[in-house]
Design an enzyme around this catalytic site. Structure first.
Site, mmCIF file in Angstrom:
data_model
loop_
_atom_site.group_PDB
_atom_site.id
_atom_site.type_symbol
_atom_site.label_atom_id
_atom_site.label_comp_id
_atom_site.label_asym_id
_atom_site.label_seq_id
_atom_site.Cartn_x
_atom_site.Cartn_y
_atom_site.Cartn_z
ATOM 1 N N HIS A 114 0.827 -1.207 0.000
ATOM 2 C CA HIS A 114 0.000 0.000 0.000
ATOM 3 C C HIS A 114 0.866 1.264 0.000
ATOM 4 C CE1 HIS A 114 -1.832 3.343 2.252
ATOM 5 N NE2 HIS A 114 -2.913 3.056 1.537
HETATM 6 C C1 LIG Z 1 -7.625 -0.706 12.290
HETATM 7 C C2 LIG Z 1 -6.425 -0.528 11.400
HETATM 8 C C3 LIG Z 1 -6.204 0.954 11.088
HETATM 9 C C4 LIG Z 1 -5.146 -1.003 12.127
HETATM 10 O O1 LIG Z 1 -5.041 -2.353 12.178
HETATM 11 P P1 LIG Z 1 -3.771 -2.996 12.894
HETATM 12 O O2 LIG Z 1 -3.869 -4.479 12.834
HETATM 13 O O3 LIG Z 1 -2.529 -2.352 12.365
HETATM 14 O O4 LIG Z 1 -4.051 -2.494 14.377
HETATM 15 P P2 LIG Z 1 -3.366 -2.845 15.720
HETATM 16 O O5 LIG Z 1 -4.100 -2.092 16.756
HETATM 17 O O6 LIG Z 1 -3.278 -4.319 15.879
HETATM 18 O O7 LIG Z 1 -1.893 -2.230 15.534
HETATM 19 C C5 LIG Z 1 -0.762 -2.977 15.215
HETATM 20 C C6 LIG Z 1 0.459 -2.354 15.881
HETATM 21 O O8 LIG Z 1 1.090 -1.357 15.019
HETATM 22 C C7 LIG Z 1 1.257 -0.144 15.732
HETATM 23 N N1 LIG Z 1 1.331 1.092 14.939
HETATM 24 C C8 LIG Z 1 1.439 2.292 15.490
HETATM 25 N N2 LIG Z 1 1.498 3.224 14.567
HETATM 26 C C9 LIG Z 1 1.408 2.619 13.370
HETATM 27 C C10 LIG Z 1 1.375 3.099 12.047
HETATM 28 N N3 LIG Z 1 1.448 4.389 11.773
HETATM 29 N N4 LIG Z 1 1.248 2.228 11.049
HETATM 30 C C11 LIG Z 1 1.128 0.909 11.314
HETATM 31 N N5 LIG Z 1 1.172 0.388 12.581
HETATM 32 C C12 LIG Z 1 1.309 1.235 13.597
HETATM 33 C C13 LIG Z 1 0.064 -0.190 16.622
HETATM 34 O O9 LIG Z 1 0.189 0.734 17.653
HETATM 35 C C14 LIG Z 1 0.122 -1.639 17.126
HETATM 36 O O10 LIG Z 1 1.170 -1.796 18.043
HETATM 37 P P3 LIG Z 1 0.915 -2.429 19.505
HETATM 38 O O11 LIG Z 1 0.652 -3.888 19.236
HETATM 39 O O12 LIG Z 1 2.187 -2.143 20.237
HETATM 40 O O13 LIG Z 1 -0.267 -1.710 20.060
HETATM 41 C C15 LIG Z 1 -6.640 -1.349 10.112
HETATM 42 O O14 LIG Z 1 -7.816 -0.945 9.481
HETATM 43 C C16 LIG Z 1 -5.507 -1.308 9.137
HETATM 44 O O15 LIG Z 1 -5.225 -0.377 8.409
HETATM 45 N N6 LIG Z 1 -4.801 -2.421 9.092
HETATM 46 C C17 LIG Z 1 -3.741 -2.646 8.091
HETATM 47 C C18 LIG Z 1 -2.426 -2.470 8.715
HETATM 48 C C19 LIG Z 1 -1.719 -1.198 8.296
HETATM 49 O O16 LIG Z 1 -0.502 -1.169 8.259
HETATM 50 N N7 LIG Z 1 -2.474 -0.095 7.948
HETATM 51 C C20 LIG Z 1 -1.873 1.173 7.546
HETATM 52 C C21 LIG Z 1 -1.561 1.253 6.070
HETATM 53 S S1 LIG Z 1 -2.969 1.072 5.017
HETATM 54 C C22 LIG Z 1 -3.631 2.635 4.776
HETATM 55 O O17 LIG Z 1 -3.032 3.610 5.092
HETATM 56 C C23 LIG Z 1 -4.944 2.612 4.092
HETATM 57 C C24 LIG Z 1 -5.489 3.926 3.746
HETATM 58 O O18 LIG Z 1 -4.953 4.571 2.858
HETATM 59 O O19 LIG Z 1 -6.515 4.308 4.316
#
Ligand SMILES: CC(C)(COP(=O)(O)OP(=O)(O)OC[C@H]1O[C@@H](n2cnc3c(N)ncnc32)[C@H](O)[C@@H]1OP(=O)(O)O)[C@@H](O)C(=O)NCCC(=O)NCCSC(=O)CC(=O)O
Length: 292
Positions: free
Chosen positions: A165
């Site tokens: 992404h």
């Molecule tokens: C609900 C979501 C926003 C997040 O899902 P996650 O599985 O990542 O959620 P989670 O709570 O388990 O978080 C996973 C761990 O990563 C940490 N974390 C913190 N900041 C982060 C950041 N900026 N990017 C990615 N991960 C991050 C969290 O605090 C957590 O750490 P800890 O375990 O320590 O608490 C989901 O919808 C999602 O986007 N999931 C895909 C994963 C991802 O990387 N998304 C971002 C790029 S896509 C994007 O950006 C799409 C768009 O354009 O809209």
């Protein structure tokens, strides 16, 4: 379309190029904050047109850096990075919220005053506030690569959806900046809005608060809707160009790129939703039934 032809079309620009068009809406915001304008849009656009392919170079370096840091971290303890992560996500959340508020005026006004065709096919005023926020959007896609560095330094799972992404959005956004893709006003608005929610979510979770499942489900639903809407908008522009034969400030090559990117994102986000919220809860309830 062959690959060479596709590449050729990706490098044929109609804004400020030899085939210059003036398909822009002339709207000016009633007020702009200091600096919230583009002084010399022609200079910046030509720079984007000349060097847009370096977004591919940056993506390759990004993948290489991921591998190098992962190797470096192999036998090391994860960094905590609590406060840098709060600051990082907080800054991106604030940026996305302000950008949503400022940028949304352009597509909404355009839809209301000029109708769907012009909103889809005439890009925004290249010197005004919306152009400034489009430019900031493209730059923010480079900054956002930093998200990944936090994940790997903290040794959190890095999923394909995340790095695919980040790289794909960067390449597509920079190319769209170079050709002033008109429908970009929808793509940008949706992404600024989704990121307002996502970075606020990540800020709160970096502070150590665990949010109820419905919150993360809502964020994922907004993201998935964004991808499906992206497919729909791209399809509408295709109809305008291919069926109605109307001029549109979006090349066929850029349109194909948008289509492939949005379809793959939509599939990956639906998969993510099923895995994170349906399969996981089914496994959890099966476990608790076993315990009972
Ligand atoms: C609900 C979501 C926003 C997040 O899902 P996650 O599985 O990542 O959620 P989670 O709570 O388990 O978080 C996973 C761990 O990563 C940490 N974390 C913190 N900041 C982060 C950041 N900026 N990017 C990615 N991960 C991050 C969290 O605090 C957590 O750490 P800890 O375990 O320590 O608490 C989901 O919808 C999602 O986007 N999931 C895909 C994963 C991802 O990387 N998304 C971002 C790029 S896509 C994007 O950006 C799409 C768009 O354009 O809209």
């Amino acid at each position: 379309m062959e690959l060479a032809e596709f590449w050729n079309e990706l490098n044929t620009f109609t804004i400020y190029g030899p085939n210059h068009t003036d398909m822009t809406t002339k709207y000016k915001y009633p007020y702009h904050f200091p600096g919230e304008q583009v002084e010399d849009p022609q200079y910046w656009t030509i720079l984007f047109q000349k060097y847009w392919y370096h977004s591919i170079t940056i993506s390759v370096l990004y993948f290489a850096l991921i591998k190098v840091i992962q190797k470096f971290m192999e036998n090391r303890k994860p960094f905590t990075l609590k406060y840098p992560l709060i600051l990082w996500n907080g800054a991106l959340a604030a940026f996305s919220i302000i950008a949503t508020l400022r940028f949304s005026i352009d597509p909404l006004r355009s839809l209301y005053a000029e109708g769907l065709y012009k909103t889809l096919c005439y890009s925004c005023n290249p010197t005004d506030v919306a152009a400034f926020w489009s430019f900031a959007f493209a730059l923010s896609k480079i900054v956002e690569l930093g998200d990944t560095m936090f994940i790997i330094l903290r040794k959190k799972p890095l999923i394909f959806l995340h790095y695919y992404h980040h790289a794909a959005v960067l390449i597509y956004t920079v190319h769209s900046g170079a050709e002033h893709t008109a429908a970009g006003r929808f793509y940008i608005l949706m992404n600024y809005f989704a990121h307002s929610l996502m970075y606020t979510y990540y800020t709160v979770s970096a502070m150590g608060y665990r949010m109820p499942k419905w919150v993360s489900m809502t964020v994922t639903t907004v993201q998935t809707t964004q991808m499906l809407a992206g497919v729909g908008i791209t399809w509408m522009v295709y109809k305008v160009k291919a069926d109605y034969k109307l001029p549109c400030q979006q090349s066929m090559a850029n349109l194909y790129l948008a289509f492939v990117i949005y379809v793959t994102f939509a599939i990956l986000f639906i998969q993510f939703f099923v895995k994170a919220y349906i399969v996981k809860s089914a496994k959890k309830s099966a476990k608790s039934v076993k315990k009972d």
